[in-house]
Design a protein around this motif. Structure first.
Motif, PDB file in Angstrom:
ATOM      1  N   ARG A 179       0.831  -1.204   0.000  1.00 24.96           N
ATOM      2  CA  ARG A 179       0.000   0.000   0.000  1.00 24.96           C
ATOM      3  C   ARG A 179       0.873   1.264   0.000  1.00 24.96           C
ATOM      4  NH1 ARG A 179      -5.257  -0.686   3.757  1.00 24.96           N
ATOM      5  NH2 ARG A 179      -6.291  -2.213   2.445  1.00 24.96           N
ATOM      6  N   ALA A 180       1.944   1.252   0.783  1.00 20.59           N
ATOM      7  CA  ALA A 180       2.839   2.407   0.842  1.00 20.59           C
ATOM      8  C   ALA A 180       3.518   2.646  -0.507  1.00 20.59           C
ATOM      9  CB  ALA A 180       3.891   2.199   1.935  1.00 20.59           C
ATOM     10  N   GLN A 181       3.924   1.580  -1.191  1.00 19.27           N
ATOM     11  CA  GLN A 181       4.556   1.730  -2.501  1.00 19.27           C
ATOM     12  C   GLN A 181       3.581   2.311  -3.523  1.00 19.27           C
ATOM     13  OE1 GLN A 181       6.152  -2.034  -3.699  1.00 19.27           O
ATOM     14  NE2 GLN A 181       7.740  -2.033  -2.120  1.00 19.27           N
ATOM     15  N   ILE A 182       2.341   1.877  -3.464  1.00 24.80           N
ATOM     16  CA  ILE A 182       1.322   2.408  -4.379  1.00 24.80           C
ATOM     17  C   ILE A 182       1.117   3.899  -4.112  1.00 24.80           C
ATOM     18  CG2 ILE A 182      -1.124   2.314  -5.013  1.00 24.80           C
ATOM     19  CD1 ILE A 182      -0.958  -0.746  -4.354  1.00 24.80           C
ATOM     20  N   ASP A 183       0.991   4.250  -2.831  1.00 27.91           N
ATOM     21  CA  ASP A 183       0.807   5.659  -2.472  1.00 27.91           C
ATOM     22  C   ASP A 183       2.002   6.501  -2.904  1.00 27.91           C
ATOM     23  OD1 ASP A 183      -1.658   5.073  -1.390  1.00 27.91           O
ATOM     24  OD2 ASP A 183      -0.917   4.962   0.683  1.00 27.91           O
ATOM     25  N   ARG A 184       3.207   5.986  -2.695  1.00 30.71           N
ATOM     26  CA  ARG A 184       4.417   6.712  -3.069  1.00 30.71           C
ATOM     27  C   ARG A 184       4.481   6.920  -4.578  1.00 30.71           C
ATOM     28  NH1 ARG A 184       8.393   3.192  -1.690  1.00 30.71           N
ATOM     29  NH2 ARG A 184       7.530   3.296   0.381  1.00 30.71           N
ATOM     30  N   ALA A 185       4.142   5.887  -5.352  1.00 30.33           N
ATOM     31  CA  ALA A 185       4.168   6.006  -6.810  1.00 30.33           C
ATOM     32  C   ALA A 185       3.127   7.018  -7.293  1.00 30.33           C
ATOM     33  CB  ALA A 185       3.926   4.647  -7.454  1.00 30.33           C
ATOM     34  N   ALA A 186       1.967   7.046  -6.628  1.00 30.76           N
ATOM     35  CA  ALA A 186       0.933   8.016  -7.010  1.00 30.76           C
ATOM     36  C   ALA A 186       1.362   9.437  -6.647  1.00 30.76           C
ATOM     37  CB  ALA A 186      -0.389   7.667  -6.331  1.00 30.76           C
ATOM     38  N   THR A 187       1.996   9.581  -5.488  1.00 29.00           N
ATOM     39  CA  THR A 187       2.467  10.900  -5.050  1.00 29.00           C
ATOM     40  C   THR A 187       3.548  11.426  -5.988  1.00 29.00           C
ATOM     41  OG1 THR A 187       1.967  10.356  -2.756  1.00 29.00           O
ATOM     42  CG2 THR A 187       3.485  12.180  -3.130  1.00 29.00           C
ATOM     43  N   ARG A 188       4.445  10.572  -6.407  1.00 32.10           N
ATOM     44  CA  ARG A 188       5.521  10.970  -7.322  1.00 32.10           C
ATOM     45  C   ARG A 188       5.046  11.080  -8.767  1.00 32.10           C
ATOM     46  NH1 ARG A 188      10.317   6.992  -5.108  1.00 32.10           N
ATOM     47  NH2 ARG A 188      10.633   8.089  -3.146  1.00 32.10           N
ATOM     48  N   ARG A 189       3.797  10.718  -8.996  1.00 30.45           N
ATOM     49  CA  ARG A 189       3.177  10.756 -10.325  1.00 30.45           C
ATOM     50  C   ARG A 189       3.858   9.838 -11.327  1.00 30.45           C
ATOM     51  NH1 ARG A 189       0.767  16.721 -11.231  1.00 30.45           N
ATOM     52  NH2 ARG A 189      -0.041  16.934  -9.138  1.00 30.45           N
ATOM     53  N   THR A 190       4.403   8.739 -10.831  1.00 33.23           N
ATOM     54  CA  THR A 190       4.946   7.738 -11.746  1.00 33.23           C
ATOM     55  C   THR A 190       3.827   6.825 -12.242  1.00 33.23           C
ATOM     56  OG1 THR A 190       5.554   6.297  -9.908  1.00 33.23           O
ATOM     57  CG2 THR A 190       7.261   7.772 -10.769  1.00 33.23           C
ATOM     58  N   ILE A 191       2.686   6.850 -11.548  1.00 36.77           N
ATOM     59  CA  ILE A 191       1.482   6.178 -12.024  1.00 36.77           C
ATOM     60  C   ILE A 191       0.328   7.168 -11.896  1.00 36.77           C
ATOM     61  CG2 ILE A 191       2.288   3.857 -11.411  1.00 36.77           C
ATOM     62  CD1 ILE A 191       0.422   3.930  -8.985  1.00 36.77           C
ATOM     63  N   SER A 192      -0.699   6.975 -12.698  1.00 33.72           N
ATOM     64  CA  SER A 192      -1.843   7.885 -12.652  1.00 33.72           C
ATOM     65  C   SER A 192      -2.722   7.566 -11.441  1.00 33.72           C
ATOM     66  CB  SER A 192      -2.662   7.756 -13.929  1.00 33.72           C
ATOM     67  OG  SER A 192      -3.318   6.499 -13.962  1.00 33.72           O
ATOM     68  N   GLN A 193      -3.614   8.481 -11.133  1.00 31.38           N
ATOM     69  CA  GLN A 193      -4.534   8.254 -10.015  1.00 31.38           C
ATOM     70  C   GLN A 193      -5.463   7.078 -10.303  1.00 31.38           C
ATOM     71  OE1 GLN A 193      -4.470   9.605  -6.964  1.00 31.38           O
ATOM     72  NE2 GLN A 193      -2.602  10.610  -7.648  1.00 31.38           N
ATOM     73  N   ARG A 194      -5.850   6.915 -11.555  1.00 34.03           N
ATOM     74  CA  ARG A 194      -6.705   5.781 -11.937  1.00 34.03           C
ATOM     75  C   ARG A 194      -5.966   4.460 -11.728  1.00 34.03           C
ATOM     76  NH1 ARG A 194      -9.772   6.071 -17.448  1.00 34.03           N
ATOM     77  NH2 ARG A 194     -10.999   7.458 -16.159  1.00 34.03           N
ATOM     78  N   GLU A 195      -4.701   4.417 -12.147  1.00 35.93           N
ATOM     79  CA  GLU A 195      -3.894   3.213 -11.950  1.00 35.93           C
ATOM     80  C   GLU A 195      -3.712   2.942 -10.460  1.00 35.93           C
ATOM     81  OE1 GLU A 195      -1.164   3.573 -16.002  1.00 35.93           O
ATOM     82  OE2 GLU A 195      -0.498   4.532 -14.141  1.00 35.93           O
ATOM     83  N   ALA A 196      -3.463   4.003  -9.694  1.00 34.33           N
ATOM     84  CA  ALA A 196      -3.292   3.852  -8.245  1.00 34.33           C
ATOM     85  C   ALA A 196      -4.575   3.332  -7.603  1.00 34.33           C
ATOM     86  CB  ALA A 196      -2.888   5.175  -7.611  1.00 34.33           C
ATOM     87  N   ALA A 197      -5.719   3.818  -8.061  1.00 34.73           N
ATOM     88  CA  ALA A 197      -6.995   3.376  -7.488  1.00 34.73           C
ATOM     89  C   ALA A 197      -7.211   1.876  -7.732  1.00 34.73           C
ATOM     90  CB  ALA A 197      -8.149   4.179  -8.077  1.00 34.73           C
ATOM     91  N   GLY A 198      -6.880   1.419  -8.940  1.00 34.15           N
ATOM     92  CA  GLY A 198      -7.019  -0.008  -9.239  1.00 34.15           C
ATOM     93  C   GLY A 198      -6.093  -0.864  -8.384  1.00 34.15           C
ATOM     94  N   LEU A 199      -4.857  -0.408  -8.227  1.00 30.91           N
ATOM     95  CA  LEU A 199      -3.893  -1.153  -7.412  1.00 30.91           C
ATOM     96  C   LEU A 199      -4.284  -1.126  -5.933  1.00 30.91           C
ATOM     97  CD1 LEU A 199      -0.612   0.004  -9.172  1.00 30.91           C
ATOM     98  CD2 LEU A 199      -1.670  -2.265  -9.295  1.00 30.91           C
ATOM     99  N   ARG A 200      -4.799   0.002  -5.475  1.00 28.81           N
ATOM    100  CA  ARG A 200      -5.270   0.082  -4.078  1.00 28.81           C
ATOM    101  C   ARG A 200      -6.432  -0.877  -3.845  1.00 28.81           C
ATOM    102  NH1 ARG A 200      -4.863   6.113  -4.690  1.00 28.81           N
ATOM    103  NH2 ARG A 200      -2.889   6.652  -3.703  1.00 28.81           N
ATOM    104  N   ARG A 201      -7.298  -0.974  -4.840  1.00 27.68           N
ATOM    105  CA  ARG A 201      -8.439  -1.887  -4.729  1.00 27.68           C
ATOM    106  C   ARG A 201      -7.955  -3.342  -4.601  1.00 27.68           C
ATOM    107  NH1 ARG A 201     -11.365   0.676  -7.964  1.00 27.68           N
ATOM    108  NH2 ARG A 201     -10.408  -0.101  -9.876  1.00 27.68           N
TER     109      ARG A 201
END
Length: 128
Positions: free
Chosen positions: A58-80
């Motif tokens: 979860r922390a890695q997903i949040d970090r990648a979303a914060t750094r904008r290396t993944i989109s918010q949509r991609e982050a939402a799917g991974l968080r799910r």
């Protein structure tokens, strides 16, 4: 018709005779119950490791979303997917984790890690 009756009648009698004898034979036979193998329960140390892996994911997903290396949509799917793993862990942990459940959780965590790496490097217009 009589010819068929002559052939079927003895077969029918033999079948009935055998079915009457068979239950008695089954009761006389010694019964063997193979001992059940108990599922090896996972140690508390390994269970803590799996909880840490889920939290780290979860922390890695949040970090990648914060750094904008993944989109918010991609982050939402991974968080799910990470939340699904957390729910599965909670359900498994009620009765104590066994080796198969642990393997399932680890496989699903690895699958999300691979997806995260893929999303970071998919070059779909986002940095990274």
């Amino acid at each position: 018709m009589r010819k068929i009756a002559r052939l079927i009648a003895p077969a029918l009698v033999a079948t009935l005779a055998f079915s009457a004898v068979a239950p008695g034979m089954a009761e006389a036979a010694p019964r063997y119950d193979a001992p059940r193998q108990q599922a090896a329960h996972v140690t508390p140390k390994r269970e803590a490791a799996i909880r840490a892996d889920i939290a780290g994911l979860r922390a890695q997903i949040d970090r990648a979303a914060t750094r904008r290396t993944i989109s918010q949509r991609e982050a939402a799917g991974l968080r799910r997917e990470a939340a699904d793993i957390q729910r599965l862990h909670t359900a498994y942990a009620r009765g104590g984790l066994n080796a198969r459940e642990m393997e399932t959780l680890e496989r699903r965590i690895d699958k999300v890690h691979v997806a995260l790496r893929g999303e970071r490097s998919d070059r779909n217009g986002h940095r990274g």
